[in-house]
Design an enzyme around this catalytic site. Structure first.
Site, PDB file in Angstrom:
ATOM      1  N   GLY A  46       0.832  -1.193   0.000  1.00  0.00           N
ATOM      2  CA  GLY A  46       0.000   0.000   0.000  1.00  0.00           C
ATOM      3  C   GLY A  46       0.867   1.242   0.000  1.00  0.00           C
ATOM      4  N   GLN A  51       3.145  10.035   1.050  1.00  0.00           N
ATOM      5  CA  GLN A  51       4.432   9.319   1.038  1.00  0.00           C
ATOM      6  C   GLN A  51       5.265   9.639  -0.204  1.00  0.00           C
ATOM      7  OE1 GLN A  51       2.501   5.333   2.064  1.00  0.00           O
ATOM      8  NE2 GLN A  51       4.477   5.162   3.068  1.00  0.00           N
ATOM      9  N   CYS A  88       6.062  -0.079   7.215  1.00  0.00           N
ATOM     10  CA  CYS A  88       5.717   1.093   6.412  1.00  0.00           C
ATOM     11  C   CYS A  88       6.891   1.437   5.507  1.00  0.00           C
ATOM     12  CB  CYS A  88       5.397   2.260   7.343  1.00  0.00           C
ATOM     13  SG  CYS A  88       4.961   3.772   6.475  1.00  0.00           S
ATOM     14  N   LEU A  89       6.609   1.730   4.246  1.00  0.00           N
ATOM     15  CA  LEU A  89       7.682   2.071   3.303  1.00  0.00           C
ATOM     16  C   LEU A  89       8.396   3.363   3.701  1.00  0.00           C
ATOM     17  CD1 LEU A  89       6.015   1.174  -0.138  1.00  0.00           C
ATOM     18  CD2 LEU A  89       7.673  -0.164   1.171  1.00  0.00           C
ATOM     19  N   HIS A 130      -4.162   1.608   7.603  1.00  0.00           N
ATOM     20  CA  HIS A 130      -2.801   2.150   7.646  1.00  0.00           C
ATOM     21  C   HIS A 130      -2.651   3.313   6.650  1.00  0.00           C
ATOM     22  CE1 HIS A 130       1.745   1.532   7.828  1.00  0.00           C
ATOM     23  NE2 HIS A 130       1.597   2.278   6.755  1.00  0.00           N
ATOM     24  N   GLU A 131      -3.142   3.096   5.413  1.00  0.00           N
ATOM     25  CA  GLU A 131      -2.974   4.128   4.374  1.00  0.00           C
ATOM     26  C   GLU A 131      -3.863   5.339   4.636  1.00  0.00           C
ATOM     27  OE1 GLU A 131      -0.402   3.731   2.741  1.00  0.00           O
ATOM     28  OE2 GLU A 131      -0.175   1.574   2.994  1.00  0.00           O
ATOM     29  N   HIS A 134      -2.285   7.672   6.973  1.00  0.00           N
ATOM     30  CA  HIS A 134      -1.291   8.554   6.341  1.00  0.00           C
ATOM     31  C   HIS A 134      -1.928   9.857   5.863  1.00  0.00           C
ATOM     32  CE1 HIS A 134       2.560   6.499   6.151  1.00  0.00           C
ATOM     33  NE2 HIS A 134       2.019   5.388   5.699  1.00  0.00           N
TER      34      HIS A 134
HETATM   35 ZN    ZN Z   1       2.865   3.529   5.700  1.00  0.00          ZN
END
Ligand code: ZN
Length: 157
Positions: A46, A51, A88-89, A130-131, A134
């Site tokens: 995701g 991000q 998380c990226l 999660h997304e 963000h």
């Molecule tokens: Zn993340």
């Protein structure tokens, strides 16, 4: 399509609130395609627009058979509670246990400008929550019960 640079924790843009998307134009659809390419290049499941430095309410997810583009996503119902490991990226090298709802109903606009309402559970429900976090400047480390630094040996899985 182009791979965009993923912002890393500490970048103030990750703490800002994203704005609602009013018009789904070519630029937004191009952004969505770039986000899918960026997510896949980084082996993520995701990715949210902040991000990649864009404060707009759009996320992409790796769906069960095809990628999901969700514009202005909202969780309208949630049920249950489950704690699981999350990463998380934007926070490479770490993971943590986060308690989240087990099942949700999420509403969003897709790339064809259709309003979608779907019930999701499992990894996909976790990924949506999660997304969407963000988009409100929330990172999983704010919610995590325990955070682990992944050792070099465990990486690459
Ligand atoms: Zn993340």
């Amino acid at each position: 399509m182009a791979i965009r640079k993923i912002r890393i924790e500490g970048d103030p843009i990750l703490r800002k609130k994203s704005k609602e998307i009013i018009t789904i134009d070519e630029r937004i659809l191009q952004l969505a395609q770039d986000m899918i390419e960026t997510m896949r290049d980084a082996n993520g499941i995701g990715l949210a627009a902040p991000q990649v430095g864009i404060l707009r309410r759009i996320i992409v997810l790796e769906g069960e058979d095809s990628p999901i583009i969700a514009i202005n996503p909202n969780i309208t119902y949630s049920e249950g509670e489950i704690t699981d490991l999350e990463g998380c990226l934007s926070i490479p090298g770490y993971s943590g246990y986060v308690k989240r709802a087990e099942k949700i109903i999420v509403e969003y606009i897709d790339e064809n400008r259709n309003t979608v309402k779907r019930e999701v559970s499992g990894y996909l429900a976790r990924a949506f929550m999660h997304e969407i976090d963000h988009l409100d400047g929330i990172l999983y480390i704010d919610r995590a019960e325990k955070i682990y630094k992944e050792s070099e040996a465990e990486e690459g899985v």
